[in-house]
Design a protein around this motif. Structure first.
Motif, PDB file in Angstrom:
ATOM      1  N   ARG A 120      18.220 -25.052 -24.293  1.00 24.78           N
ATOM      2  CA  ARG A 120      19.512 -25.457 -24.831  1.00 24.78           C
ATOM      3  C   ARG A 120      20.648 -24.784 -24.052  1.00 24.78           C
ATOM      4  O   ARG A 120      21.644 -25.413 -23.736  1.00 24.78           O
ATOM      5  N   LEU A 121      20.438 -23.513 -23.703  1.00 20.39           N
ATOM      6  CA  LEU A 121      21.487 -22.803 -22.964  1.00 20.39           C
ATOM      7  C   LEU A 121      21.669 -23.409 -21.564  1.00 20.39           C
ATOM      8  O   LEU A 121      22.788 -23.706 -21.141  1.00 20.39           O
ATOM      9  N   LEU A 122      20.557 -23.610 -20.854  1.00 23.85           N
ATOM     10  CA  LEU A 122      20.673 -24.086 -19.469  1.00 23.85           C
ATOM     11  C   LEU A 122      21.223 -25.507 -19.394  1.00 23.85           C
ATOM     12  O   LEU A 122      21.904 -25.868 -18.436  1.00 23.85           O
ATOM     13  N   THR A 123      20.936 -26.336 -20.420  1.00 24.58           N
ATOM     14  CA  THR A 123      21.448 -27.705 -20.378  1.00 24.58           C
ATOM     15  C   THR A 123      22.935 -27.761 -20.742  1.00 24.58           C
ATOM     16  O   THR A 123      23.623 -28.696 -20.347  1.00 24.58           O
ATOM     17  N   THR A 124      23.407 -26.750 -21.492  1.00 22.25           N
ATOM     18  CA  THR A 124      24.822 -26.751 -21.882  1.00 22.25           C
ATOM     19  C   THR A 124      25.725 -26.842 -20.647  1.00 22.25           C
ATOM     20  O   THR A 124      26.764 -27.492 -20.654  1.00 22.25           O
ATOM     21  N   GLU A 125      25.283 -26.202 -19.570  1.00 23.91           N
ATOM     22  CA  GLU A 125      26.068 -26.214 -18.331  1.00 23.91           C
ATOM     23  C   GLU A 125      26.145 -27.605 -17.705  1.00 23.91           C
ATOM     24  O   GLU A 125      27.039 -27.880 -16.916  1.00 23.91           O
ATOM     25  N   TYR A 126      25.208 -28.478 -18.047  1.00 18.40           N
ATOM     26  CA  TYR A 126      25.161 -29.792 -17.393  1.00 18.40           C
ATOM     27  C   TYR A 126      25.557 -30.921 -18.341  1.00 18.40           C
ATOM     28  O   TYR A 126      25.295 -32.092 -18.076  1.00 18.40           O
ATOM     29  N   VAL A 127      26.195 -30.540 -19.444  1.00 19.40           N
ATOM     30  CA  VAL A 127      26.705 -31.518 -20.406  1.00 19.40           C
ATOM     31  C   VAL A 127      27.645 -32.485 -19.692  1.00 19.40           C
ATOM     32  O   VAL A 127      28.458 -32.081 -18.876  1.00 19.40           O
ATOM     33  N   GLY A 128      27.521 -33.746 -19.984  1.00 15.64           N
ATOM     34  CA  GLY A 128      28.436 -34.719 -19.399  1.00 15.64           C
ATOM     35  C   GLY A 128      27.977 -35.215 -18.041  1.00 15.64           C
ATOM     36  O   GLY A 128      28.539 -36.151 -17.488  1.00 15.64           O
ATOM     37  N   GLN A 129      26.936 -34.594 -17.475  1.00 16.15           N
ATOM     38  CA  GLN A 129      26.405 -35.058 -16.192  1.00 16.15           C
ATOM     39  C   GLN A 129      25.280 -36.041 -16.441  1.00 16.15           C
ATOM     40  O   GLN A 129      24.509 -35.891 -17.380  1.00 16.15           O
ATOM     41  N   GLU A 130      25.189 -37.010 -15.555  1.00 11.73           N
ATOM     42  CA  GLU A 130      24.078 -37.950 -15.636  1.00 11.73           C
ATOM     43  C   GLU A 130      22.853 -37.301 -14.993  1.00 11.73           C
ATOM     44  O   GLU A 130      22.911 -36.868 -13.833  1.00 11.73           O
ATOM     45  N   ILE A 131      21.773 -37.231 -15.738  1.00 10.53           N
ATOM     46  CA  ILE A 131      20.530 -36.657 -15.206  1.00 10.53           C
ATOM     47  C   ILE A 131      19.382 -37.586 -15.585  1.00 10.53           C
ATOM     48  O   ILE A 131      19.246 -37.961 -16.745  1.00 10.53           O
TER      49      ILE A 131
END
Lengths: 277, 277
Positions: A120-131
């Motif tokens: 959850r922490l590591l994905t917070t940084e990539y919020v809003g990015q298409e992955i």
């Protein structure tokens, strides 16, 4: 009617937590609960408020016929700081330092609660990015990649150092290890990643970043794009091949004694999401 | 007060889903929500009813000062049958059959939703059993082990075929592969499993069961007990070294053409848990 709302809230919370980063239409919930969309909207306002105040994540509602609700798991600053401090403390233990300055982390990378929170922490940084997919290298990166992929709700693929009979045709690349400058090989099953995929690279530990650079090459071989790189721990290194990455921890073992260890929070940044605002 | 109950239900659902198989005291919730225990009990009755009717799992409440609430994720018969049928259909694809009769499964074993449901289904069989850890063999069993461990809320450990510098002291055993009768070696970090641990073995694919037999030996070397064995798919084999196991799928590839595949549900048994009862 009071009871009905209560029932919907319990099931709705469960449903949204299991379906992150996907647009769920209000119609879906309206049919699932045989309830008017106006009531569903009120339910979702409650879920949104609680998720916000407890730092569970962000719930966005999009109006209109094509609209719906979109849940993004996120970790707020306070929870992130608490969690990382507890992990720092767990890792700051001289008995973890192994010959060669390596650090034993397998217990943490095999703990479902630690993995869930790290994801959850590591994905917070990539919020809003298409992955579209998460990529990792066997073996120790796998649990982390799974944890991150689960929060992002996308598949993860495993790069291996050998071609296995259970993987079918594979594409392989050579890469230079960062520290020892050896040429190694890594391979990925051809059918596991589609051309054009946007990929987040995840690994357990990064020193110079040779393995990660190898995975970047592999993503390009598949005609994809690297969106970012996230690691559990970054170690000390004289060379650094990767500049742009997110880390949970920064770990240094003393080059002299090899039994000293210094653990500090990594470079993660959860400022974009503040709970209790 | 209506709103407060609604808020509690959302957060309580989230909390219980993230803390399966652990006794949470009513006091914990009473303090978290600054609410009387009698109201908490009423909340939990609602959560229990919804979890039961939606097949999310079982919620038990224990009265008394040392009591609390205990959530067990389970999968009901109907949901299990639907899920396994969808997986059977996905695997029944001749393009998955690789030279040697191997079957490509990496896409499914890298899909967070499939893993989550598989974890829930495979653990349903071991409800009520004491389990301290999940064990798997690198590489392809790891995602499954993590999925099962996450539902059981216990750590998982990874057995490797080589001693890695990042694992510290290891205990290794030799074992005989079931089909080709080769002697192989597997090893587990000494500090990863405590003596006396009750272990559930999990793997992606089982033919004769040589790898699993190896892991059983390893558990005994650590002074532990094997509680059970769960696999994603069992293949056809003339020899079967393991009799007692749970499988999601039974997969047969034709020994003649090697391009035919027949997939049927495995031997799992979810009769113990019936939803909507």
């Amino acid at each position: 009617m009071k009871t009905r709302r209560a029932d919907r809230l319990v099931d709705m919370t469960h449903y949204l937590l299991e379906h992150p980063r996907v647009l769920v239409s209000l119609n879906f919930f309206a049919e699932r609960y045989e309830t008017a969309k106006s009531s569903i909207s009120e339910d979702l306002a409650i879920v949104r408020r609680v998720f916000k105040s407890r730092g569970t994540g962000d719930l966005k509602t999009y109006p209109g016929a094509a609209g719906g609700v979109y849940y993004t798991p996120m970790m707020g600053q306070v929870e992130a700081a608490d969690f990382v401090n507890s992990v720092c403390e767990a890792v700051s233990d001289e008995s973890r330092v192994l010959p060669g300055g390596y650090v034993y982390l397998s217990d943490l990378l095999g703990d479902p609660a630690v993995l869930r929170q790290t994801g959850r922490l590591l994905t917070t940084e990539y919020v809003g990015q298409e992955i579209d997919a998460v990529m990792t290298a066997a073996t120790k990166g796998i649990p982390l990649a799974q944890a991150v992929a689960s929060e992002l709700n996308v598949p993860f693929v495993i790069v291996r150092d050998d071609a296995k009979v259970t993987e079918g045709s594979m594409i392989s690349v050579n890469y230079l290890t960062g520290s020892s400058k050896r040429v190694e090989k890594m391979a990925l099953s051809k059918r596991s990643l589609r051309s054009g995929a946007k990929v987040l690279i995840v690994d357990d530990f990064m020193k110079a970043g040779g393995t990660i650079q190898g995975m970047q090459t592999l993503v390009r071989e598949f005609g994809g794009t690297v969106v970012g790189t996230a690691v559990f721990a970054e170690g000390r290194s004289n060379v650094r091949l990767i500049e742009d990455f997110t880390s949970l921890l920064h770990v240094e073992t003393s080059p002299e004694t090899k039994t000293q260890i210094k653990v500090t929070p990594g470079n993660f940044d959860t400022r974009i999401y503040q709970e209790k605002a």
